[in-house]
Design a protein around this motif. Structure first.
Motif, short mmCIF file in Angstrom:
data_model
loop_
_atom_site.label_atom_id
_atom_site.label_comp_id
_atom_site.label_asym_id
_atom_site.label_seq_id
_atom_site.Cartn_x
_atom_site.Cartn_y
_atom_site.Cartn_z
N TRP A 114 0.79 -1.22 0.00
CA TRP A 114 0.00 0.00 0.00
C TRP A 114 0.82 1.28 0.00
CZ3 TRP A 114 -4.88 -0.20 -1.28
CH2 TRP A 114 -5.59 -1.38 -1.07
N TRP A 115 2.04 1.20 0.48
CA TRP A 115 2.85 2.42 0.59
C TRP A 115 3.00 3.12 -0.77
CZ3 TRP A 115 8.82 2.53 1.68
CH2 TRP A 115 9.22 3.85 1.92
N HIS A 161 1.00 3.51 -3.07
CA HIS A 161 -0.21 4.22 -3.50
C HIS A 161 -0.55 5.42 -2.62
CE1 HIS A 161 -0.94 0.82 -6.16
NE2 HIS A 161 -0.82 0.00 -5.12
N ALA A 162 0.33 5.74 -1.68
CA ALA A 162 0.02 6.81 -0.72
C ALA A 162 0.15 8.20 -1.31
CB ALA A 162 0.93 6.68 0.51
N ASN A 163 0.91 8.35 -2.42
CA ASN A 163 1.11 9.69 -2.98
C ASN A 163 1.64 9.53 -4.40
OD1 ASN A 163 1.33 12.47 -3.23
ND2 ASN A 163 2.41 12.74 -1.29
N SER A 211 9.92 5.41 6.49
CA SER A 211 8.87 5.52 5.47
C SER A 211 8.36 6.96 5.39
CB SER A 211 7.72 4.57 5.79
OG SER A 211 8.15 3.22 5.79
N TYR A 212 8.24 7.61 6.54
CA TYR A 212 7.82 9.01 6.54
C TYR A 212 8.91 9.91 5.98
CZ TYR A 212 3.55 8.00 9.12
OH TYR A 212 2.31 7.53 9.49
N SER A 223 8.66 9.47 2.27
CA SER A 223 7.37 9.97 1.78
C SER A 223 7.36 11.50 1.70
CB SER A 223 6.23 9.50 2.70
OG SER A 223 6.10 8.09 2.65
N THR A 226 1.50 7.22 14.53
CA THR A 226 1.33 5.89 13.95
C THR A 226 1.72 4.79 14.95
OG1 THR A 226 1.92 6.83 11.80
CG2 THR A 226 1.94 4.43 11.98
#
Length: 395
Positions: free
Chosen positions: A96-97, A99-101, A340-341, A344, A374
């Motif tokens: 899913w990551w 598809h986050a942006n 991940s952040y 991102s 989170t």
């Protein structure tokens, strides 16, 4: 999180790349370039808690004797602590990551990381990602989990074999610690594998340390952190033995002085890279590489020994604050989510970033906030219940 936030700026586009190319001249930046040695603290604590708890467990259960028959249960205890949340985050990172942006940098930064995580999912799950295809990095910070698990097995075996003879164990651990330092020197000199301090150039960081033999075969290899694990074992056996003998550390002035000097000395040792970086001969670089982590490990262990023996009541009360227990309980979630952040934020930018202390500091604060927001549900809804379930099933 601060180091990885700075790290992420090298991977993207900036209006002023000269800032990143020259800020290494600032002495404070050495906490970024050479501060990664702090990670060895976690290796020490991991081995210390494993060994000390096993020794106490046998004390409380006189019918039990330390032996390799206890190894499966010890490993299951560790696996149940880490694996559920680890696989959950790996699953998100592999699916899913992506598809986050979206954005110009999203594909080369985030989607490329997702592809690597899909490719190396099984190696990550088996904690061998630092040994198999080390140049293919998925969630760069997870090298520590692999090393920690590999050294946890070593520490558990040594504790179970030597736990019945603590005095002998102390001598052996001391000898193995010195042998491991000598081994790192030999590896460093023979194969030109040096401290990460010598590899941290803007070009290397931009490529996320890909194809860096020193990073792959020393920094993220279990033998590179072996001295820290052995020192954790030494400290556990020493504290256990002295505790049973009623030893009072406060009554020994030299221990009090060593303890009080240990914490400031940790910061001074990080800055020692300023001095050693001036010496570029293979011998000098190998010496620093062999001593960098072990010296820091000894300083941390001295401080930890002082904390355990309550040499300083003020520090003991401060470090015993319940708020730290809550934050510490989320440490695994924080470790797994923050990178991940970092990617991102950088991958989702629609314009080039303005590199500055304030901009990087702002992103750092954002990563801290998002990571802990989170971490709370991840700890309460995934990590904690699954850990308790697995521990109940496997005893």
């Amino acid at each position: 999180m601060m180091a990885h936030t700075t790290f992420s700026y090298y991977t993207g586009y900036t209006y002023n790349p000269v800032f990143l190319e020259t800020h290494g001249r600032n002495p404070l930046s050495y906490f970024f370039y050479n501060g990664s040695v702090i990670v060895q603290t976690f290796v020490i604590v991991s081995s210390f808690l494993l060994s000390y708890n096993l020794l106490l467990h046998v004390d409380k259960n006189p019918k039990k004797v330390l032996g390799l028959s206890m190894l499966p249960r010890s490993l299951m205890h560790r696996l149940s602590r880490i694996v559920p949340l680890y696989l959950f985050v790996l699953g998100l990172a592999s699916t899913w990551w992506s598809h986050a942006n979206d954005g110009a940098l999203w594909t080369p930064l985030v989607e490329a990381e997702v592809a690597r995580c899909r490719h190396k999912f099984w190696t990550q799950a088996l904690f061998i990602n630092n040994l198999y295809e080390p140049n293919t990095l998925c969630l760069i910070q997870t090298w520590f989990l692999a090393v920690d698990m590999q050294l946890y097995i070593v520490a558990a075996v040594l504790t179970l074999l030597l736990g019945r003879w603590p005095r002998l164990a102390l001598k052996l651990f001391g000898a193995m610690f010195l042998a491991s330092v000598a081994g790192i020197f030999a590896i460093s000199y023979k194969w030109s594998l040096f401290s990460i301090l010598y590899s941290m150039t803007p070009e290397v960081i931009r490529m996320q340390l890909t194809n860096q033999d020193s990073f792959n075969y020393l920094y993220t290899a279990p033998w590179g952190s072996l001295p820290a694990s052995l020192m954790g074992l030494f400290l556990a056996f020493l504290h256990y033995d002295l505790e049973k003998r009623g030893f009072k550390a406060n009554e020994h002035r030299w221990l009090v002085i060593a303890y009080r000097l240990s914490v400031p000395s940790m910061f001074l040792w990080v800055f020692a890279g300023l001095l050693f970086q001036q010496f570029t001969s293979p011998e000098a670089k190998a010496i620093f590489t062999a001593l960098d982590r072990p010296v820091f490990v000894v300083l941390v262990s001295t401080a930890l020994f002082g904390f355990c023996n309550k040499i300083d009541e003020l520090w003991w009360k401060f470090l015993s604050w319940r708020g730290f227990m809550i934050l510490g309980r989320m440490s695994l979630s924080v470790l797994l989510f923050h990178w991940s952040y970092n990617l991102s934020i950088m991958g989702g930018r629609l314009i080039a970033a303005q590199a500055s202390v304030l901009e990087i500091g702002g992103d750092w604060m954002a990563v801290i906030f998002l990571t802990y927001v989170t971490a709370v549900p991840a700890t309460l809804l995934v990590e904690y219940p699954l850990q308790r379930t697995l521990q109940a099933v496997f005893g």
